[in-house]
Design an enzyme around this catalytic site. Structure first.
Site, short mmCIF file in Angstrom:
data_model
loop_
_atom_site.label_atom_id
_atom_site.label_comp_id
_atom_site.label_asym_id
_atom_site.label_seq_id
_atom_site.Cartn_x
_atom_site.Cartn_y
_atom_site.Cartn_z
N ALA A 1 0.92 -1.21 0.21
CA ALA A 1 0.07 -0.14 -0.03
C ALA A 1 0.85 1.25 -0.11
O ALA A 1 0.60 2.05 -0.85
CB ALA A 1 -0.82 -0.10 1.45
N GLU B 1 10.36 3.31 5.79
CA GLU B 1 10.51 2.03 5.73
C GLU B 1 11.69 1.42 6.80
O GLU B 1 12.62 1.56 6.75
CB GLU B 1 10.63 1.68 4.35
CG GLU B 1 10.95 0.23 4.15
CD GLU B 1 9.71 -0.77 4.63
OE1 GLU B 1 8.81 -0.66 4.40
OE2 GLU B 1 10.39 -1.89 5.53
N ALA B 2 10.73 0.66 7.76
CA ALA B 2 11.98 -0.04 8.66
C ALA B 2 13.10 -1.03 7.97
O ALA B 2 14.13 -1.05 8.70
CB ALA B 2 11.02 -0.72 9.49
N HIS C 1 -1.90 -14.17 4.63
CA HIS C 1 -3.04 -13.06 4.24
C HIS C 1 -3.56 -12.47 5.57
O HIS C 1 -4.79 -12.43 5.45
CB HIS C 1 -4.02 -13.89 3.19
CG HIS C 1 -3.42 -14.17 1.95
ND1 HIS C 1 -4.30 -15.27 1.18
CD2 HIS C 1 -2.40 -14.17 1.35
CE1 HIS C 1 -3.32 -15.56 0.27
NE2 HIS C 1 -2.24 -14.97 0.19
C1 LIG Z 1 5.38 -14.85 2.27
C2 LIG Z 1 4.16 -14.15 1.61
C3 LIG Z 1 3.49 -14.58 0.65
C4 LIG Z 1 2.28 -14.04 -0.08
N1 LIG Z 1 2.01 -14.38 -1.32
C5 LIG Z 1 0.96 -13.55 -2.00
C6 LIG Z 1 0.53 -13.89 -3.11
O1 LIG Z 1 1.13 -14.82 -3.88
N2 LIG Z 1 -0.50 -13.22 -3.81
C7 LIG Z 1 -1.17 -12.08 -3.09
O2 LIG Z 1 -2.03 -11.63 -3.48
N3 LIG Z 1 -0.62 -11.88 -1.89
C8 LIG Z 1 0.39 -12.64 -1.02
N4 LIG Z 1 0.60 -12.18 0.02
C9 LIG Z 1 0.01 -11.30 0.56
C10 LIG Z 1 0.44 -9.76 0.13
O3 LIG Z 1 1.78 -9.80 -0.04
C11 LIG Z 1 -0.02 -8.73 1.43
O4 LIG Z 1 -1.69 -8.84 1.53
C12 LIG Z 1 0.18 -7.30 1.05
O5 LIG Z 1 1.70 -7.36 0.83
C13 LIG Z 1 -0.06 -6.51 2.30
O6 LIG Z 1 0.23 -4.97 2.20
P1 LIG Z 1 0.35 -4.19 3.20
O7 LIG Z 1 0.63 -2.75 2.47
O8 LIG Z 1 -0.96 -4.15 3.86
O9 LIG Z 1 1.62 -4.69 3.93
P2 LIG Z 1 3.16 -5.03 3.37
O10 LIG Z 1 3.33 -5.12 2.06
O11 LIG Z 1 3.62 -6.05 4.63
O12 LIG Z 1 3.73 -3.68 3.77
C14 LIG Z 1 4.09 -3.05 5.09
C15 LIG Z 1 5.53 -2.24 4.98
O13 LIG Z 1 5.56 -1.61 6.20
C16 LIG Z 1 6.84 -1.50 6.74
N5 LIG Z 1 6.44 -1.35 8.19
C17 LIG Z 1 5.63 -1.87 9.14
N6 LIG Z 1 5.90 -1.35 10.34
C18 LIG Z 1 6.77 -0.31 10.43
C19 LIG Z 1 7.42 0.66 11.19
N7 LIG Z 1 6.93 0.85 12.35
N8 LIG Z 1 8.14 1.50 10.62
C20 LIG Z 1 8.47 1.61 9.41
N9 LIG Z 1 8.14 0.54 8.34
C21 LIG Z 1 7.19 -0.34 8.72
C22 LIG Z 1 7.29 -3.03 6.71
O14 LIG Z 1 8.57 -3.21 6.94
C23 LIG Z 1 6.77 -3.55 5.26
O15 LIG Z 1 7.67 -2.80 4.31
C24 LIG Z 1 1.76 -12.90 0.80
C25 LIG Z 1 2.39 -12.52 1.72
C26 LIG Z 1 3.53 -13.16 2.05
C27 LIG Z 1 4.34 -12.32 3.50
#
Ligand SMILES: Cc1cc2nc3c(=O)[nH]c(=O)nc-3n(C[C@H](O)[C@H](O)[C@H](O)COP(=O)(O)OP(=O)(O)OC[C@H]3O[C@@H](n4cnc5c(N)ncnc54)[C@H](O)[C@@H]3O)c2cc1C
Length: 534
Positions: free
Chosen positions: A14, A34-35, A473
């Site tokens: 996101a 980003e951490a 997920h």
């Molecule tokens: C191993 C794995 C396999 C997956 N496979 C699939 C797939 O094949 N297809 C699919 O659709 N989805 C898949 N997913 C799920 C998908 O990747 C996630 O739903 C999606 O990335 C969520 O997005 P997000 O932005 O909410 O969180 P994230 O993408 O996890 O991003 C959060 C970011 O915030 C940073 N952050 C967090 N806390 C802090 C802080 N306090 N300070 C600074 N930075 C911080 C983190 O380091 C990270 O970079 C998978 C997930 C994983 C872990």
């Protein structure tokens, strides 16, 4: 003290979208914290590198779940990306939007503006269909996110789909059209055979803008409040003294479904009882923070195969060296593989309007058949998997300490709900039926996981409890909505009752979408960018 219009926490799925869209006009300054560090690990770029990144502690928060009361009290490893691109840099790159009914359900739950018709333009705006086609009325072809069809489908995947058809599950030309029922080859987030992460799609192209600043290895430790208004973030960079960065307009939390509620809780926003338990003063009581956590729970069945090669033999020695060369010259072969190749969406019982089960298939297998093992088996094999699409089981995410470095308690409560257990039981039996039906049966030497010792419903459920795992997920821990447990206002992405603070990431989903969660998160961020800019 540095000051920006928007300060985004987290450069994941996101956050990368928001950084790009909010800085695009040039009118606003944006900082993204980003951490994790750079995403230059070679295994991030190669699609099959998934096996090397998923548990790599340098790229990962390295969480695990609390003992699951309904899964034999097991703890399950729970990877989340801690690197530029977040989990989008270490995920399985399957592209799945879910069902139109998922988003219509969000709207019915009070999230006005989030029905399928409302969100479809954002799915379309995000994507380019790469080497694939699709109906232009539902698929986009001009967006940053590259979605490709598989470059090198395997004979076993073809047999798997033909067997689903033989059992009555038709082939679907595009499971991402809104109506997903059927069997298919998974679409991948890839460009030219290379992983196409959120950093590739959204962040890097925007980094040359003078109004966007990326701050890496910066751990956000607290939201800074003035009364009920968030005015900035306090962070540390690789053990530095605390640094405060101010947000003139908004702090936007995009840390994901685990870290976003944790940061809110340790900053004083959450259930007052929970906050007092960790000695944090209440800035704003919001009981839903960290509740409503949901995840997909998957179970596998695997078999030894004959008469066809599997990926297992190609994953070591001289054959692996040949695959590396093949990838280098043609961008095809083993190294372009996702963890799952083919799949299906099916109904596990009569009377359902839409599928309730997701199926996975890989022409590869693991020595024990279990999750958490990344080396492939030495003998040729294949793996079938299933996970219920919209689990009713709900858990929580709870900070156990005010220390931002302490791991929170993650309790997804897998298999808590009887409906979830029933759906999984039906799907596990269906997977065995697939192995016993031609043409797939022609390739089967023997089912080796769980194997013939498992026959009764109780034995199948014991298999599910003992060996099932997360499909990575987690969602819903800061849900959008209008009920007392809602955390985020669906019209503005503001944290309810506070000013200057928004959330946009997987934690906002009110209910689980029918499939892998990346595409929906990307869409949420696309729409959130418009709502925030407005
Ligand atoms: C191993 C794995 C396999 C997956 N496979 C699939 C797939 O094949 N297809 C699919 O659709 N989805 C898949 N997913 C799920 C998908 O990747 C996630 O739903 C999606 O990335 C969520 O997005 P997000 O932005 O909410 O969180 P994230 O993408 O996890 O991003 C959060 C970011 O915030 C940073 N952050 C967090 N806390 C802090 C802080 N306090 N300070 C600074 N930075 C911080 C983190 O380091 C990270 O970079 C998978 C997930 C994983 C872990």
């Amino acid at each position: 003290m540095e000051e920006f219009d928007y300060v985004i926490v987290g450069a994941g799925a996101a956050g990368c979208v928001l950084a790009n869209r909010l800085s695009a006009s040039g009118k606003h300054s944006v900082a993204i914290l980003e951490a994790g560090g750079k995403d230059n690990n070679i295994f991030i770029k190669i699609p099959a590198g998934f096996n090397k990144t998923v548990y790599n502690p340098k790229l990962n928060w390295g969480y695990e779940t609390a003992p699951g009361p309904y899964i034999d009290n097991r703890k399950i490893p729970f990877p989340r990306g801690r690197v530029i691109g977040g989990s989008g840099s270490i995920n399985g790159h399957l592209y799945v939007r879910g069902q139109s009914a998922d988003y219509d359900m969000w709207a019915q739950l009070g999230c006005r503006g989030w029905s399928w018709d409302d969100v479809l333009p954002y799915f379309k705006r995000a994507e380019t269909r790469g080497n694939g086609g699709g109906d232009p009325s539902v698929r986009g072809n001009n967006g940053p996110l590259s979605i490709e069809d598989q470059r090198d489908p395997h004979d076993l995947s073809e047999a798997y789909m033909a067997t689903n058809e033989a059992l009555g599950l038709r082939r679907t030309p595009d499971y991402n059209s809104g109506n997903q029922e059927g069997t298919f080859l998974y679409q991948q987030m890839m460009r030219g055979g290379r992983r196409w992460s959120p950093a590739d799609a959204y962040l890097r192209p925007a980094l040359s803008r003078p109004n966007l600043k990326l701050i890496q290895r910066a751990l956000a430790e607290a939201i800074v409040f003035e009364g009920k208004r968030a005015v900035g973030i306090r962070y540390t960079q690789e053990g530095s003294a605390p640094i405060t960065i101010r947000a003139r307009r908004d702090v936007i939390l995009s840390g994901g479904a685990i870290n976003t509620p944790q940061l809110l809780q340790i900053s004083g926003v959450g259930d007052p009882e929970w906050l007092s338990g960790i000695g944090v003063d209440v800035v704003h009581a919001l009981p839903g923070v960290g509740k409503n956590l949901r995840d997909h729970y998957a179970v596998r069945v695997s078999a030894l195969v004959k008469g066809v090669g599997s990926l297992n033999e190609r994953s070591r020695g001289v054959r692996l060296a040949m695959e590396v060369l093949r990838y280098a010259f043609t961008r095809k072969g083993l190294l372009t593989a996702s963890p799952s190749h083919a799949g299906g969406y099916m109904k596990t019982r009569e009377g359902l309007d839409t599928p309730d089960m997701q199926l996975y298939f890989a022409p590869a297998s693991y020595p024990t058949g279990r999750y958490g093992v990344t080396e492939l088996d030495t003998q040729p094999g294949m793996t079938l998997g299933c996970s219920q699409l919209r689990p009713e089981s709900k858990g929580w995410l709870k900070a156990l300490s005010a220390d931002p470095r302490a791991k929170p308690e993650i309790q997804p409560n897998y298999l808590q709900d009887q409906m979830d257990r029933d759906a999984l039981l039906a799907a596990m039996k269906y997977m065995r039926q697939l192995l016993q039906t031609r043409p797939l049966a022609d390739y089967v030497i023997a089912e080796n996981f769980p194997g013939p010792a498992v026959q009764t419903d109780d034995e199948w459920m014991a298999h599910a409890r003992a060996t099932g795992s997360t499909t990575y997920h987690p969602i819903g821990s800061c849900k959008m909505g209008i009920d007392p447990m809602a955390v985020v206002d669906p019209a503005s992405m503001k944290v309810i009752g506070l000013e200057g603070l928004r959330v946009a990431d997987a934690s906002c989903m009110p209910t689980m979408v029918s499939g892998n969660t990346y595409a929906a998160t990307n869409m949420i961020a696309e729409k959130a960018a418009d709502l925030i800019a407005a």
